[in-house]
Design an enzyme around this catalytic site. Structure first.
Site, PDB file in Angstrom:
ATOM      1  CG  HIS A  57      -1.969   1.181   1.256  1.00  0.00           C
ATOM      2  ND1 HIS A  57      -3.332   0.781   1.140  1.00  0.00           N
ATOM      3  CD2 HIS A  57      -1.943   2.392   1.168  1.00  0.00           C
ATOM      4  CE1 HIS A  57      -3.935   2.053   1.144  1.00  0.00           C
ATOM      5  NE2 HIS A  57      -2.913   2.850   1.261  1.00  0.00           N
ATOM      6  CG  HIS A  59      -1.518   6.944  -1.799  1.00  0.00           C
ATOM      7  ND1 HIS A  59      -2.796   7.021  -2.141  1.00  0.00           N
ATOM      8  CD2 HIS A  59      -1.405   6.028  -0.646  1.00  0.00           C
ATOM      9  CE1 HIS A  59      -3.417   6.456  -1.451  1.00  0.00           C
ATOM     10  NE2 HIS A  59      -2.866   5.872  -0.341  1.00  0.00           N
ATOM     11  CD  GLN A 152      -6.963  10.769  -1.415  1.00  0.00           C
ATOM     12  OE1 GLN A 152      -6.058  10.502  -1.414  1.00  0.00           O
ATOM     13  NE2 GLN A 152      -7.828  10.954  -0.255  1.00  0.00           N
ATOM     14  CG  HIS A 210      -7.901   4.539   1.236  1.00  0.00           C
ATOM     15  ND1 HIS A 210      -7.341   3.686   0.338  1.00  0.00           N
ATOM     16  CD2 HIS A 210      -6.855   5.141   1.676  1.00  0.00           C
ATOM     17  CE1 HIS A 210      -6.060   4.012  -0.080  1.00  0.00           C
ATOM     18  NE2 HIS A 210      -5.739   4.853   0.735  1.00  0.00           N
ATOM     19  CD  GLU A 213      -6.331   6.915   6.154  1.00  0.00           C
ATOM     20  OE1 GLU A 213      -5.160   7.210   6.292  1.00  0.00           O
ATOM     21  OE2 GLU A 213      -6.789   6.686   4.944  1.00  0.00           O
ATOM     22  CG  ASP A 309      -0.666   5.363   3.525  1.00  0.00           C
ATOM     23  OD1 ASP A 309      -0.855   5.423   2.298  1.00  0.00           O
ATOM     24  OD2 ASP A 309      -1.521   5.495   4.419  1.00  0.00           O
TER      25      ASP A 309
END
Length: 421
Positions: A57, A59, A152, A210, A213, A309
């Site tokens: 995981h 980005h 997102q 996701h 979170e 992450d």
């Protein structure tokens, strides 16, 4: 090619490993230390030979953008999304590729060969997605890159969110993502989960959401995702990332929830350094730790792993690609420094992660599988973490892709120090 004097995880003694044409052909236990080495032999020198590390995981579209154009001053997830919205408006195809490739080199340097990256598709141009698909092709000889179509700013709460998700999958995304807790309402969050699961089934994709979170104990989209996975029989292909709200759930609800989670067979990813940084920001004291229930999930027999992450982006301002650093922090934060945990802690950045990415027979040191491995200057999991060692060799499909010279340090007596002229 042959590896001699190798230590294997959870096994006694030394081993010789033979591989040819990029495939492991034989794994044999040695009777004693082998001294003779020829040009077609790698001497592991009684060090740990293991399957490559995995980052499940990250980005890559946002890496190396911290402070551009502004810093996340509150340190919250929500300001991070706002700051990324500013930066996203200026991204280009070339900029995205350059930052991603630079970061992938950092990961390769630390023995990582499998990566799952989330790519923001709440952008009508899908520039980052197109750039990452090109990166995936360029880097394939060094890294197996899975790409997540990640909304997102939401699926139902972003204009044309559903259409952008489907277009990203048609372009070549491997995984369908989601962010239900960020949708405007509970109803839209639930709807987004149903949509993304339908999309994954339609195009035979994996799922990585996701999920919850947030520190809000009322954020309970995990139960929706797990139930969908259970009903559809997709559990082993579905991952719930973060689930930090679980750290705020009461035990009675969690007891009930775990029954569903175990039956669903979904995977979990915790990003401990990022979560400890972003969560708990609205608390005074006592302050929540802001992580999911990692040890409880693990000890209940469910699959959970650690990930980085972010690396120097609006959500997390540091990072260097070293997932052993993440493992070390995660074990500390999650109170998992007991003897049993330390003896198999590398599972959280290797085997468990490979299961999450559904790598199957493409991963692991077994006869018939790809000859991909790393050598760590340690004898077991405990020494890797205790000494914070770095991979000294990384081989992918039988070819060396990274080699590191070990540091040499000399401790001098004070009297031996040179005096400046």
């Amino acid at each position: 090619m042959k590896i001699i004097n190798a230590v294997l995880r959870q096994q006694e003694g030394l081993f010789s490993i033979t591989y040819n044409n990029g495939i492991f052909e034989a794994i044999e236990k040695q009777a004693s230390l082998i001294q003779t080495v020829d040009v077609d032999t790698i001497d592991a020198q009684q060090q740990l030979v293991m399957a490559p590390l995995v980052d499940p995981h990250i980005h890559l579209d946002a890496v190396l953008t911290a402070g551009e154009p502004e810093w996340n001053m509150s340190g919250t997830l929500f300001e991070g999304i706002e700051r990324w919205g500013q930066r996203k408006a200026t991204i280009t195809f070339e900029d995205t590729k350059l930052r991603a490739l630079k970061t992938l080199d950092m990961l390769i340097e630390h023995g990582i060969q499998h990566v799952r990256t989330h790519v923001d598709v709440t952008d009508p141009s899908l520039t980052a997605m197109r750039a990452m698909l090109e990166v995936k092709e360029e880097i394939k000889d060094k890294v197996n890159l899975q790409i997540v179509a990640f909304p997102q700013e939401g699926i139902e709460s972003f204009k044309n969110g559903r259409a952008l998700m489907e277009e990203a999958v048609k372009l070549g995304a491997d995984v369908v993502g989601g962010i239900p807790h960020f949708e405007y309402t509970r109803e839209k969050g639930v709807s987004s989960v149903h949509f993304l699961m339908d999309l994954a089934e339609k195009y035979n994709c994996l799922v990585d959401v996701h999920c919850d979170e947030i520190d809000d104990p009322a954020s309970r989209f995990l139960e929706v995702l797990a139930d969908e996975a259970h009903v559809r029989g997709m559990g082993e292909r579905v991952t719930a990332s973060h689930t930090t709200a679980m750290g705020s759930y009461d035990n009675a609800y969690c007891y009930k929830l775990f029954r569903l989670l175990k039956r669903s067979k979904i995977n979990f990813i915790s990003c401990p350094t990022e979560s400890i940084h972003l969560q708990g920001r609205f608390d005074s004291y006592p302050k929540r730790r802001g992580l999911t229930r990692v040890p409880e999930i693990d000890r209940a027999g469910m699959n959970i792993c650690f990930a980085q992450d972010s690396i120097r982006d609006p959500w997390y301002p540091v990072g260097n690609g070293n997932i052993i650093r993440i493992l070390d922090a995660g074990l500390h934060i999650c109170h998992m420094l007991g003897y049993g945990d330390l003896q198999r802690c590398l599972d959280f950045v290797s085997d468990n992660s490979a299961k999450t990415l559904c790598l199957g027979g493409q991963y692991g040191i077994e006869v018939g599988r790809p000859a991909s491995f790393i050598i760590m200057p340690a004898k077991n999991d405990y020494e890797v973490v205790a000494n914070q060692v770095k991979a000294i060799l990384s081989v992918r499909n039988g070819k060396i892709i990274m080699q590191r010279q070990q540091e040499q340090v000399s401790l001098l007596k004070v009297g031996n120090l040179a005096t400046p002229a």
